[in-house]
Design an enzyme around this catalytic site. Structure first.
Site, PDB file in Angstrom:
ATOM      1  N   GLU A 446      32.811 127.962  34.170  1.00  7.25           N
ATOM      2  CA  GLU A 446      32.360 126.886  35.070  1.00  7.25           C
ATOM      3  C   GLU A 446      33.444 126.477  36.066  1.00  7.25           C
ATOM      4  OE1 GLU A 446      31.140 123.517  32.718  1.00  7.25           O
ATOM      5  OE2 GLU A 446      32.814 123.710  31.331  1.00  7.25           O
ATOM      6  N   CYS A 517      23.900 128.141  30.997  1.00 10.92           N
ATOM      7  CA  CYS A 517      23.409 126.907  30.368  1.00 10.92           C
ATOM      8  C   CYS A 517      23.418 125.732  31.337  1.00 10.92           C
ATOM      9  CB  CYS A 517      24.218 126.586  29.116  1.00 10.92           C
ATOM     10  SG  CYS A 517      25.953 126.291  29.437  1.00 10.92           S
TER      11      CYS A 517
HETATM   12  C1  PEP Z   1      27.601 122.982  33.364  1.00  7.97           C
HETATM   13  O1  PEP Z   1      28.624 122.570  33.923  1.00  7.97           O
HETATM   14  O2  PEP Z   1      26.765 123.707  33.927  1.00  7.97           O
HETATM   15  C2  PEP Z   1      27.312 122.594  31.975  1.00  7.97           C
HETATM   16  C3  PEP Z   1      26.303 123.126  31.332  1.00  7.97           C
HETATM   17  O3  PEP Z   1      28.089 121.645  31.414  1.00  7.97           O
HETATM   18  P1  PEP Z   1      27.956 120.076  31.740  1.00  7.97           P
HETATM   19  O4  PEP Z   1      26.708 119.872  32.556  1.00  7.97           O
HETATM   20  O5  PEP Z   1      27.896 119.377  30.435  1.00  7.97           O
HETATM   21  O6  PEP Z   1      29.195 119.786  32.501  1.00  7.97           O
HETATM   22 MG    MG Z   2      30.159 121.684  32.771  1.00 12.81          MG
END
Ligand code: PEP
Ligand code: MG
Length: 593
Positions: A446, A517
């Site tokens: 990410e 995700c």
């Molecule tokens: C994302 O960054 O895409 C992720 C799934 O994590 P979060 O939304 O919890 O930062």
């Molecule tokens: Mg994230």
């Protein structure tokens, strides 16, 4: 944006507020306007003849409060022998502020609601503006103002017998902003939907709303101050509208739309056990993201083949500290047991950013998303990190569990995290505590640096899960929760899809799998693109699982792969989106909202 339709004969004028759709669905109920800081008073309607009386009640409550403050101040001076004590001066000043007083007087007449509620609404707007002042000293004054506002509310005289509309009735909540914790603790039987002035589609507040299936709209300018509580409304989370005083034909239209959507939903539900395989035989895992154990029932009903992301930072919701190892182990074990034989990917704490902090920092961070977040916090707090990993390992004896680290930016974070896993395994081994010795360990991709260096990271881990929410914000440098830059936040930006492709290629070369995700995984306009790029798992909000499953069953992998190759050669986000959409329209137009 505000749009007013022609008045309907014999009824109030229909007013349409237009914002940004944040969670699909429709809610039909009166609005309840709420905010943070201090408890909302009862609200009830008054008639024109009562307006003056209510205005007088307000002025009287102000006078009583001023007298009390003067008394308090002199008592304090007597006690301290110090006549310069100005503690209550700031309090009194707000009561003298003509702008505030006049606004309340006007609001009583305009809203035709009781004086305490008009006062509350005006003060909330004022307080929300103050909470956003960068100067920490001024921001702290909000506590004083909340205090004095609370005092004024206590000084309203009440008589008669009114039936207030309280939050215990079903309503559409209108607020300036909501924190992820507000959404998580919402009573979903009463809050049928919500609309906020602030917020964005990729905030954790919106993500939670989608998980729970609560229709939501964000970015409704001026809503808190302009919208009068109790007004009948329709919240349209598909197109981002809040319609006040809906005309009979509007109501009719929305009722039929709700029925039509319900039909699609039941037909998808009927398919939830079916394999998620493309027409040409490529199998994908569709799993669910969860924030709270409460969501397990929804996940099981959805037909998800596992949990692709368990956001453990939401354990911080009920307290300031992470629960201890034993408490965490109990929660993780419950999730692992209930989801068995499917895998549960437990992500270590990703506090920070727009989520709950693991511990208050002395100064607010100037750039929380670039600050103390995710794995950075865990590595800096080894005792806490160790407890969490030990808890995950303990749970791994009761189901199929995998561990995942968030916000990885380079190899040393992976190595140090794996060292901690090794240490915890050795300890548990010595303590004769059972655990899965082959527990898969993966990382979130990410941070753009991680995607660029995916070939260096892949040999070290068992899987990649692309967190597109953050990957997009960091790649295009557009804060995921800032509505001013929402235009720039594009999942189909060529920079983003190239990073996704690079990550998948590195994973394939090293024999590991890649999932997505982030919210992009549940956006069915983009499923053809992700599938074509080679993603093997999609982890989405529980509500989206049946739909994504059906989408996969409608697509051909070969066709998607050819389309993705073409997309990688395009230079504009819009064209890439269109290309993916063309396959979506061709194969499942009926499922697109
Ligand atoms: C994302 O960054 O895409 C992720 C799934 O994590 P979060 O939304 O919890 O930062
Ligand atoms: Mg994230």
């Amino acid at each position: 944006m505000l749009r007013q339709n022609m008045p309907q004969s014999g009824s109030e004028q229909e007013i349409i507020y237009e914002g940004i759709p944040a969670s699909p669905g429709i809610a039909i109920a009166p609005v309840h306007v709420s905010a943070r800081g201090f408890a909302a008073p009862d609200i009830y309607e008054i008639n024109v003849t009562e307006v003056e009386g209510e205005q007088a009640r307000f002025m009287q409550a102000l006078d009583i409060t001023k007298r009390q403050l003067v008394e308090l101040q002199s008592r304090l001076e007597d006690l301290s022998g110090n006549n310069e004590s100005g503690i209550f001066e700031a309090h009194a000043m707000i009561l003298e502020d003509r702008a505030v007083v006049d606004r309340v007087i006007q609001a009583i007449g305009r809203r035709q609601q009781n004086a305490e509620y008009a006062f509350y609404a005006v003060m909330q707007n004022f307080l929300e503006a103050m909470r956003r002042i960068p100067d920490p000293y001024l921001r702290e004054r909000t506590a004083d103002i909340e205090d004095v506002a609370q005092r004024v509310l206590r000084n309203f005289s009440t008589e008669g017998d009114v039936r207030p509309l309280g939050p215990e009735d079903q309503h559409v909540l209108v607020a300036y902003d909501l924190a992820p914790s507000d959404t998580a603790s919402m009573n979903r039987r009463h809050v049928l939907g919500f609309a906020t002035e602030q917020g964005s589609v990729n905030s954790h507040t919106a993500i939670l709303a989608r998980s729970f299936g609560i229709p939501a709209v964000v970015g409704l300018d001026g809503a808190v101050i302009d919208i009068i509580a109790l007004t009948p409304s329709i919240l349209d989370g598909y197109t981002g509208k809040l319609i006040l005083h809906p005309a009979p034909e509007t109501l009719e239209r929305y009722r039929s739309l709700m029925l039509a959507k319900e039909k699609v939903r039941s037909s998808l539900d009927a398919m939830r056990g079916a394999a998620t395989e493309t027409v040409d035989g490529r199998s994908l895992t569709v799993s669910a993201n969860i924030e709270l154990v409460d969501e397990l029932a929804l996940v099981k009903r959805s037909g998800a083949k596992g949990i692709g992301l368990y956001r453990t930072e939401f354990l911080l919701l009920n307290g300031e500290e992470m629960p201890d190892e034993k408490q965490q182990a109990e929660v993780y074990t419950r999730v692992a047991r209930e989801m068995a034989p499917h895998t549960v990917i437990i992500r270590t704490l990703d506090a920070g950013g727009d989520k709950l902090p693991v511990e208050p920092l002395t100064d607010p961070e100037p750039n929380p998303f670039l600050g103390w977040r995710g794995i950075r916090v865990s590595l800096a707090r080894p005792a806490m990190f160790r407890e969490q990993i030990r808890a995950v390992l303990r749970a791994s004896a009761f189901g199929k569990v995998a561990l995942m680290f968030p916000m990885i930016s380079g190899i040393s974070e992976v190595t140090r995290s794996k060292e901690m896993v090794k240490r915890c395994m050795d300890e548990l081994e010595k303590e004769a505590v059972p655990f899965d010795h082959h527990l898969p360990v993966g990382i979130m991709i990410e941070v753009p640096a991680a995607a660029i260096c995916a070939d260096l990271l892949a040999p070290e881990v068992d899987f990649f899960s692309i967190g597109t929410n953050d990957l997009i914000q960091y790649t295009v440098a557009a804060d995921r929760v800032n509505p001013h830059v929402a235009e720039l936040y594009r999942p189909t930006h060529p920079g983003v899809i190239r990073l996704i492709k690079r990550t998948i290629d590195a994973a394939t070369d090293n024999g590991i799998w890649t999932g997505v995700c982030g919210e992009m995984a549940g956006d069915i306009r983009l499923t053809p693109l992700l599938l074509g790029l080679g993603v093997e798992e999609l982890s989405v909000g529980p509500q989206q699982v049946p739909r994504v499953g059906q989408v996969i069953r409608s697509l051909s992998h070969a066709e998607c792969a050819a389309m993705a190759d073409e997309a990688l050669r395009l230079s504009r986000s819009q064209d890439i989106l269109e290309l993916s959409m063309s396959l979506a329209r061709k194969h499942y137009a009926n499922l697109l909202d």
